[in-house]
Every structure is written in structure tokens, then in C-alpha cells.
Design an enzyme around this catalytic site. Sequence first.
Site, PDB file in Angstrom:
ATOM      1  N   HIS A   1       0.869  -1.112  -0.077  1.00  0.00           N
ATOM      2  CA  HIS A   1      -0.084  -0.008   0.206  1.00  0.00           C
ATOM      3  C   HIS A   1       0.754   1.281   0.069  1.00  0.00           C
ATOM      4  O   HIS A   1       0.596   2.376  -0.736  1.00  0.00           O
ATOM      5  CB  HIS A   1      -0.989   0.010   1.131  1.00  0.00           C
ATOM      6  CG  HIS A   1      -2.261  -0.941   1.233  1.00  0.00           C
ATOM      7  ND1 HIS A   1      -3.171  -0.929   0.317  1.00  0.00           N
ATOM      8  CD2 HIS A   1      -2.299  -2.247   2.058  1.00  0.00           C
ATOM      9  CE1 HIS A   1      -4.077  -1.826   0.680  1.00  0.00           C
ATOM     10  NE2 HIS A   1      -3.618  -2.577   1.617  1.00  0.00           N
TER      11      HIS A   1
ATOM     12  N   ASP B   1      -7.257  -3.011  -1.298  1.00  0.00           N
ATOM     13  CA  ASP B   1      -8.314  -3.567  -0.459  1.00  0.00           C
ATOM     14  C   ASP B   1      -9.728  -3.284  -1.210  1.00  0.00           C
ATOM     15  O   ASP B   1      -9.894  -2.356  -1.118  1.00  0.00           O
ATOM     16  CB  ASP B   1      -8.206  -3.263   1.079  1.00  0.00           C
ATOM     17  CG  ASP B   1      -7.083  -3.597   1.687  1.00  0.00           C
ATOM     18  OD1 ASP B   1      -6.084  -4.633   1.124  1.00  0.00           O
ATOM     19  OD2 ASP B   1      -6.609  -3.031   2.568  1.00  0.00           O
TER      20      ASP B   1
ATOM     21  N   GLU C   1      -6.089 -12.538   4.051  1.00  0.00           N
ATOM     22  CA  GLU C   1      -6.888 -11.455   3.909  1.00  0.00           C
ATOM     23  C   GLU C   1      -7.751 -11.606   2.528  1.00  0.00           C
ATOM     24  O   GLU C   1      -7.146 -11.301   1.415  1.00  0.00           O
ATOM     25  CB  GLU C   1      -6.284 -10.076   4.003  1.00  0.00           C
ATOM     26  CG  GLU C   1      -5.426  -9.897   5.201  1.00  0.00           C
ATOM     27  CD  GLU C   1      -4.770  -8.577   5.241  1.00  0.00           C
ATOM     28  OE1 GLU C   1      -4.643  -7.924   4.119  1.00  0.00           O
ATOM     29  OE2 GLU C   1      -4.058  -8.026   6.226  1.00  0.00           O
TER      30      GLU C   1
ATOM     31  N   HIS D   1      -7.453  -8.251   0.321  1.00  0.00           N
ATOM     32  CA  HIS D   1      -6.229  -7.489  -0.243  1.00  0.00           C
ATOM     33  C   HIS D   1      -5.668  -8.152  -1.281  1.00  0.00           C
ATOM     34  O   HIS D   1      -5.765  -9.475  -1.555  1.00  0.00           O
ATOM     35  CB  HIS D   1      -5.286  -7.601   0.859  1.00  0.00           C
ATOM     36  CG  HIS D   1      -3.721  -7.228   0.606  1.00  0.00           C
ATOM     37  ND1 HIS D   1      -3.456  -5.882   1.105  1.00  0.00           N
ATOM     38  CD2 HIS D   1      -2.903  -7.675  -0.012  1.00  0.00           C
ATOM     39  CE1 HIS D   1      -2.249  -5.678   0.654  1.00  0.00           C
ATOM     40  NE2 HIS D   1      -1.926  -6.656   0.202  1.00  0.00           N
TER      41      HIS D   1
END
Length: 231
Positions: free
Chosen positions: A140, A147, A211, A214
Site C-alpha cells: 500500500h 483492499d 486477507e 487484499h
Amino acid sequence: MFKNAFLLLITGFAASHAAAQSPKQLPAIEQKMVERGLVDVQKVDPNIRVELKYSTTDNFIGRDVYGELTRAYLQPEMAKRLAKANALLDKKKPGYQLLVYDAARPNSAQYDLWNALDQLKIPARSKTQYVADPKIGSNHNFGCAIDLTVVDENGKPLDMGTKFDFFGPLAYPRSEQEMLKKGKLTARQIENRQLLRSVMTQVGFKVNTTEWWHFDGMSKAQARAKYGMIP
């Protein structure tokens, strides 16, 4: 007298028109993103929805981390891929759209997220499972991770089995079959995740094994070498 009044009227109209036409000044944090070459994903594809969770209190910290950063920025190649994924989604499920929860993140905000794990009493050995060490950086922090989730034709997020930023195996793509057998996830919830994964992987994003929300556009080493960290 009438001539002067007319000139004042014309001058005033021209000034107001110019003001209306001039671009709105971006917040400083977003201006820095633009100066580094990142792009607003909604300018690439207005049909992508954005709700940055760290610009709200609806996140695991429970407070606004981003402040004036409310738009989703990515490196241009990542934004183009995301637009392709959104088009694929609409083709598979007409009316469905991608909803972005997080995109490019300043490294200063990474420290906030990292330190918040201590307040949640996450063991030091487990912290990197949930938040990248800010000294190393998350994808990120390079504008190369996203996300997101999927919303239906009514704008309602699909049921993915957990909320965004849920900590634990229930959010792990690698544990889905185990969670299904234990009755903790439903087949529909897994299908919804698979729909998201299918459109994202088709355009070159990589799945994160812990995740469901993500996705990485390239490795962290590649992102660091090519783009550098957003301070």
C-alpha cells in the site's frame, strides 16, 4: 456610467466563470500523491466505488487515520488493471461493481496502524501477519496494493463471511475449505470471495492468503525499486 457598469458586469462574470472552471485545490496529502505520479482510480473508471475505511471510524482502530485523504489513489498501471477488473465483473454480473476500502497509503499512516496493534494486545511475533512493519513498508505504501469488495446492483456489499480487517482464520482464503467444513463459512460466502478473486487475478493481481480483501499488483521488492515509498 452605463458603459462602466457594463464593464464591471462583464469583468465579474469572467472572474466567476474562471473560478468555476479552475480545478478544486486538492488536500495536501492528495496533492503529494499526484506529484508522485499516482492517479485517482475514479478518474480512470468512475464506476468504481470508493469508501476508504481508514478515512472513517469503521476500522480496527476505531478512528480516522487518513484525515483529508478520502480518494483512492494507485500507480497508473494498477488503476488501469482495476478498471479492467471492474469491467470483467460487470460482464460476469451486470450491475455489480468493485468497492475500494483502501489503496495507496502514506507510510506515516502505516506507523499508526502498526502501533495500534499493541493496543489490541497482538503479540509482537504476530503483528506482521496483520500489518506490515512500517520500516519495511506495505505494498500500500508504494501504491501497488488494493483492499476491496464487491457490491451488487443495489450497491449492497456481498456477504464475504467477515468484515474488512477481520483478524483470524475466518478471513484467510487459505482456510476457507476448513472453515466451510466447520460450518463457519457458507458456500455462498466462499463463492462471493471467489467472484472477487476471479476478476482481480485475471488482470494480474495476486491473492493474499490471510486477507480475502487484499490484492497485490507486484512484489514489494519490485514496487520499492520501481516507485519508492510514499512518505
